[in-house]
Write an enzyme that holds these catalytic residues in place. Structure first.
Site, PDB file in Angstrom:
ATOM      1  N   HIS A 288      -1.051   4.428   2.877  1.00 30.42           N
ATOM      2  CA  HIS A 288      -1.389   5.058   1.341  1.00 30.42           C
ATOM      3  C   HIS A 288      -0.687   4.307   0.333  1.00 30.42           C
ATOM      4  O   HIS A 288       0.582   3.939   0.406  1.00 30.42           O
ATOM      5  CB  HIS A 288      -1.065   6.630   1.254  1.00 30.42           C
ATOM      6  CG  HIS A 288      -1.867   7.184   0.517  1.00 30.42           C
ATOM      7  ND1 HIS A 288      -1.622   7.142  -1.037  1.00 30.42           N
ATOM      8  CD2 HIS A 288      -3.062   8.046   0.507  1.00 30.42           C
ATOM      9  CE1 HIS A 288      -2.448   7.646  -1.781  1.00 30.42           C
ATOM     10  NE2 HIS A 288      -3.389   8.427  -0.855  1.00 30.42           N
ATOM     11  N   ASP A 342      -6.741  11.422   6.103  1.00 31.63           N
ATOM     12  CA  ASP A 342      -7.915  11.416   6.850  1.00 31.63           C
ATOM     13  C   ASP A 342      -7.498  11.286   8.393  1.00 31.63           C
ATOM     14  O   ASP A 342      -8.216  11.121   9.464  1.00 31.63           O
ATOM     15  CB  ASP A 342      -8.525   9.623   6.937  1.00 31.63           C
ATOM     16  CG  ASP A 342      -9.209   9.749   5.426  1.00 31.63           C
ATOM     17  OD1 ASP A 342      -9.182   8.709   4.773  1.00 31.63           O
ATOM     18  OD2 ASP A 342      -9.958  10.880   5.274  1.00 31.63           O
TER      19      ASP A 342
HETATM   20  C1  SDX Z   1      -7.949   7.828   1.454  1.00 33.08           C
HETATM   21  O1  SDX Z   1      -5.899   6.373  -3.060  1.00 33.08           O
HETATM   22  C2  SDX Z   1      -6.088   7.819  -2.498  1.00 33.08           C
HETATM   23  O2  SDX Z   1      -5.476   8.701  -2.976  1.00 33.08           O
HETATM   24  C3  SDX Z   1      -7.007   7.645  -1.392  1.00 33.08           C
HETATM   25  C4  SDX Z   1      -7.126   9.296  -0.670  1.00 33.08           C
HETATM   26  C5  SDX Z   1      -7.393  10.276  -1.584  1.00 33.08           C
HETATM   27  O3  SDX Z   1      -7.415  11.241  -1.545  1.00 33.08           O
HETATM   28  O4  SDX Z   1      -8.548   9.667  -2.624  1.00 33.08           O
HETATM   29  O5  SDX Z   1      -5.840   9.599  -0.254  1.00 33.08           O
HETATM   30  C6  SDX Z   1      -7.947   9.002   0.569  1.00 33.08           C
HETATM   31  O6  SDX Z   1      -8.670   6.752   1.039  1.00 33.08           O
HETATM   32  C7  SDX Z   1      -6.773   7.644   2.469  1.00 33.08           C
HETATM   33  C8  SDX Z   1      -6.758   6.353   3.027  1.00 33.08           C
HETATM   34  C9  SDX Z   1      -7.702   6.249   3.930  1.00 33.08           C
HETATM   35  N1  SDX Z   1      -7.593   4.680   4.467  1.00 33.08           N
HETATM   36  C10 SDX Z   1      -6.995   4.569   5.747  1.00 33.08           C
HETATM   37  O7  SDX Z   1      -6.541   5.116   6.510  1.00 33.08           O
HETATM   38  C11 SDX Z   1      -7.336   2.913   6.204  1.00 33.08           C
HETATM   39  C12 SDX Z   1      -6.194   2.270   6.688  1.00 33.08           C
HETATM   40  N2  SDX Z   1      -5.116   2.296   5.495  1.00 33.08           N
HETATM   41  C13 SDX Z   1      -4.856   1.041   4.864  1.00 33.08           C
HETATM   42  O8  SDX Z   1      -5.991   0.412   4.741  1.00 33.08           O
HETATM   43  C14 SDX Z   1      -3.813   1.056   3.725  1.00 33.08           C
HETATM   44  O9  SDX Z   1      -2.874   1.899   4.019  1.00 33.08           O
HETATM   45  C15 SDX Z   1      -4.723   1.725   2.411  1.00 33.08           C
HETATM   46  C16 SDX Z   1      -5.854   1.127   1.986  1.00 33.08           C
HETATM   47  C17 SDX Z   1      -4.755   3.209   2.665  1.00 33.08           C
HETATM   48  C18 SDX Z   1      -3.521   1.439   1.314  1.00 33.08           C
HETATM   49  O10 SDX Z   1      -3.477   0.297   1.122  1.00 33.08           O
HETATM   50  P1  SDX Z   1      -2.455  -0.740   0.106  1.00 33.08           P
HETATM   51  O11 SDX Z   1      -1.594   0.275  -0.618  1.00 33.08           O
HETATM   52  O12 SDX Z   1      -3.305  -1.822  -0.579  1.00 33.08           O
HETATM   53  O13 SDX Z   1      -1.387  -1.610   1.192  1.00 33.08           O
HETATM   54  P2  SDX Z   1      -1.757  -2.789   1.690  1.00 33.08           P
HETATM   55  O14 SDX Z   1      -3.101  -2.975   2.558  1.00 33.08           O
HETATM   56  O15 SDX Z   1      -1.381  -3.707   0.774  1.00 33.08           O
HETATM   57  O16 SDX Z   1      -0.755  -2.958   2.905  1.00 33.08           O
HETATM   58  C19 SDX Z   1       0.812  -2.797   2.603  1.00 33.08           C
HETATM   59  C20 SDX Z   1       1.578  -3.416   3.892  1.00 33.08           C
HETATM   60  C21 SDX Z   1       0.708  -4.582   4.784  1.00 33.08           C
HETATM   61  O17 SDX Z   1       1.589  -5.283   5.577  1.00 33.08           O
HETATM   62  P3  SDX Z   1       2.012  -6.683   5.113  1.00 33.08           P
HETATM   63  O18 SDX Z   1       1.198  -7.481   4.881  1.00 33.08           O
HETATM   64  O19 SDX Z   1       2.901  -6.576   3.780  1.00 33.08           O
HETATM   65  O20 SDX Z   1       3.435  -7.115   6.095  1.00 33.08           O
HETATM   66  O21 SDX Z   1       1.278  -2.450   4.875  1.00 33.08           O
HETATM   67  C22 SDX Z   1       0.466  -2.725   5.722  1.00 33.08           C
HETATM   68  C23 SDX Z   1      -0.283  -3.982   5.521  1.00 33.08           C
HETATM   69  O22 SDX Z   1      -0.594  -4.561   6.560  1.00 33.08           O
HETATM   70  N3  SDX Z   1      -0.438  -1.541   6.196  1.00 33.08           N
HETATM   71  C24 SDX Z   1      -0.715  -1.206   7.443  1.00 33.08           C
HETATM   72  C25 SDX Z   1      -1.408   0.042   7.293  1.00 33.08           C
HETATM   73  N4  SDX Z   1      -1.427   0.180   5.741  1.00 33.08           N
HETATM   74  C26 SDX Z   1      -0.927  -0.591   5.174  1.00 33.08           C
HETATM   75  N5  SDX Z   1      -0.672  -1.732   8.783  1.00 33.08           N
HETATM   76  C27 SDX Z   1      -1.305  -1.044   9.580  1.00 33.08           C
HETATM   77  N6  SDX Z   1      -1.945   0.029   9.520  1.00 33.08           N
HETATM   78  C28 SDX Z   1      -2.202   0.504   8.113  1.00 33.08           C
HETATM   79  N7  SDX Z   1      -3.038   1.531   7.979  1.00 33.08           N
END
Ligand code: SDX
Length: 411
Positions: A288, A342
């Site tokens: 998140h 989720d």
């Molecule tokens: C919702 O924003 C909100 O409030 C949203 C929400 C709401 O109520 O409206 O809470 C609802 O959308 C919840 C999120 C649902 N999505 C997912 O579950 C999809 C999986 N999650 C990721 O795609 C991610 O965590 C996000 C999109 C939720 C957040 O992405 P960010 O903040 O842009 O983080 P990032 O993608 O830049 O990741 C930072 C690091 C990376 O590693 P490095 O490249 O720095 O080594 O964390 C890692 C990412 O690879 N990472 C994950 C991960 N989420 C982040 N690695 C593995 N699995 C994951 N889920």
């Protein structure tokens, strides 16, 4: 309902703050790229606060755990949109108005019958939400009565449209809402054509509270950007629905269940995660932008799932989900990646017998409350969103005749 007074005062306060902050803009105007606007405040808001390090979430100052335990979705929607919990008369009026506006024109229903049955329900919802704008004038958004009516219509009609497409895609006619049923119970009735167990309706209503608002998430930001052009609220909601549909946002809840089924057993969770992380796949339902601990909503959804399992029988996928959480915490916890809203919601909806591709439309039914709260707040102190960019394209150059051009492949 006197919406003028409260609204005007809030507007005056917010306008003063925004003007003051606009002055500071001149002082520190500098070009720093912030992908995804991470950490960039783009508005002032008094609707929702998130403490991502402690895992605290409040709506207008009330904690999400207290609202889930004590409130109802409609009461919470009222709180989010108008800023205060309704008194008994305000609640009766709001609830009565929503009941009165649940029905949807036959024109919208007939339009939905032309949608392909294989289409995703989020696309059906985005189209039908936008179509509501055809029925109501769009130039009255400075009129508090127009705003109130639009809030009531959207809160009332979105569930009817989600349920209608479910029956239509099965080749059936949608059924009319039942005025004797409360909000959550009526949706489940319209969806399944059967009156559901009171526990199922109560749990579903709590899920709607949990998903109603979450500050400037992507779909709410879309709502604000669209609202800032002063278009109609139906276009604002349609824009937000389209944003919520994405798998990185509201669409994740569908993919989580798919992942849990792919893992298949608790003993396979570790190996599955190692392979996913090694191939740089995101673990759906985890991570998140705001939370560095487990999303408080995920914990409450787990409790709701266990309440359903105790009454209606266990879901063997729950043990798999808990094993995934334990294994993921070892691998991703140090990076601040934990379950988000989720991760467990799909297990609740599955136990309620809700089809998987309706999980995100249900998220939208709930989040309409938050989008409308932000719509009103944006109107109160509006400035059209128009950020800037760092240009990385070609420098100025002159046009050349086609025969003189070198093939772009040779560039
Ligand atoms: C919702 O924003 C909100 O409030 C949203 C929400 C709401 O109520 O409206 O809470 C609802 O959308 C919840 C999120 C649902 N999505 C997912 O579950 C999809 C999986 N999650 C990721 O795609 C991610 O965590 C996000 C999109 C939720 C957040 O992405 P960010 O903040 O842009 O983080 P990032 O993608 O830049 O990741 C930072 C690091 C990376 O590693 P490095 O490249 O720095 O080594 O964390 C890692 C990412 O690879 N990472 C994950 C991960 N989420 C982040 N690695 C593995 N699995 C994951 N889920």
């Amino acid at each position: 309902m006197d919406v003028g007074g409260t609204f005007t005062n809030a507007v005056l306060n917010l306008k003063a703050v925004v003007e003051q902050s606009a002055d500071t803009k001149q002082k520190n105007d500098y070009q720093v790229l912030r992908p995804g606007l991470e950490g960039v405040p783009v508005t002032q808001s008094s609707i929702c606060d998130i403490d991502g390090s402690k895992g605290n979430l409040t709506y207008r100052g009330y904690s999400i755990s207290e609202l889930t335990a004590q409130s109802s979705f409609l009461e919470t929607a009222y709180l989010l949109i108008w800023g205060e919990l309704p008194n008994p008369q305000q609640m009766r009026d709001f609830e009565a108005e929503v009941r009165m506006h649940r029905r949807v024109s036959f024109r919208v229903r007939d339009m939905m019958k032309c949608f392909p049955a294989t289409g995703h329900p989020m696309d059906a919802l985005q189209s039908s939400a936008a179509s509501l704008g055809l029925f109501y004038s769009r130039r009255a958004i400075d009129n508090p009565k127009y705003i109130y009516d639009a809030v009531v219509r959207l809160i009332a009609k979105i569930p009817t449209m989600v349920a209608a497409f479910q029956l239509i895609r099965k080749g059936q006619d949608p059924i009319q809402p039942r005025d004797d049923l409360a909000y959550a119970a009526n949706f489940l009735y319209m969806l399944t054509e059967r009156e559901q167990d009171p526990l199922a309706a109560r749990v579903f209503d709590k899920c709607l509270i949990l998903h109603a608002e979450h500050s400037l998430n992507a779909s709410t930001f879309s709502a604000r950007v669209t609202a800032s052009t002063l278009t109609d609220p139906y276009a604002v909601v349609a824009s937000a629905v389209g944003t919520l549909a994405g798998p990185l946002h509201g669409g994740a809840n569908e993919d989580v269940l798919q992942m849990i089924e792919e893992v298949g057993s608790a003993s396979n969770a570790g190996a599955y995660l190692d392979e996913a992380i090694a191939s740089k796949r995101k673990i759906m339902g985890f991570g998140h932008r705001e939370y560095r601990v487990k999303d408080p909503r995920a914990s409450i959804l787990q409790e709701l799932a266990e309440e359903l399992f105790a009454r209606f029988g266990k879901d063997e996928m729950y043990e798999v989900a808990k094993a995934i959480e334990i294994e993921a915490e070892q691998r991703l916890g140090p990076k601040g990646i934990f379950p988000n809203v989720d991760f467990y919601s799909g297990l609740v909806y599955r136990k309620l017998g809700i089809p998987r591709d309706l999980f995100t439309p249900i998220f939208a039914i709930s989040r309409v409350a938050g989008w409308l709260a932000h719509w009103r707040e944006q109107l109160g102190a509006n400035r059209i969103f128009r950020p800037t960019q760092i240009y990385t394209g070609p420098q100025p150059r002159t046009w050349i005749a086609s025969e003189e051009r070198i093939s772009s492949l040779n560039n």
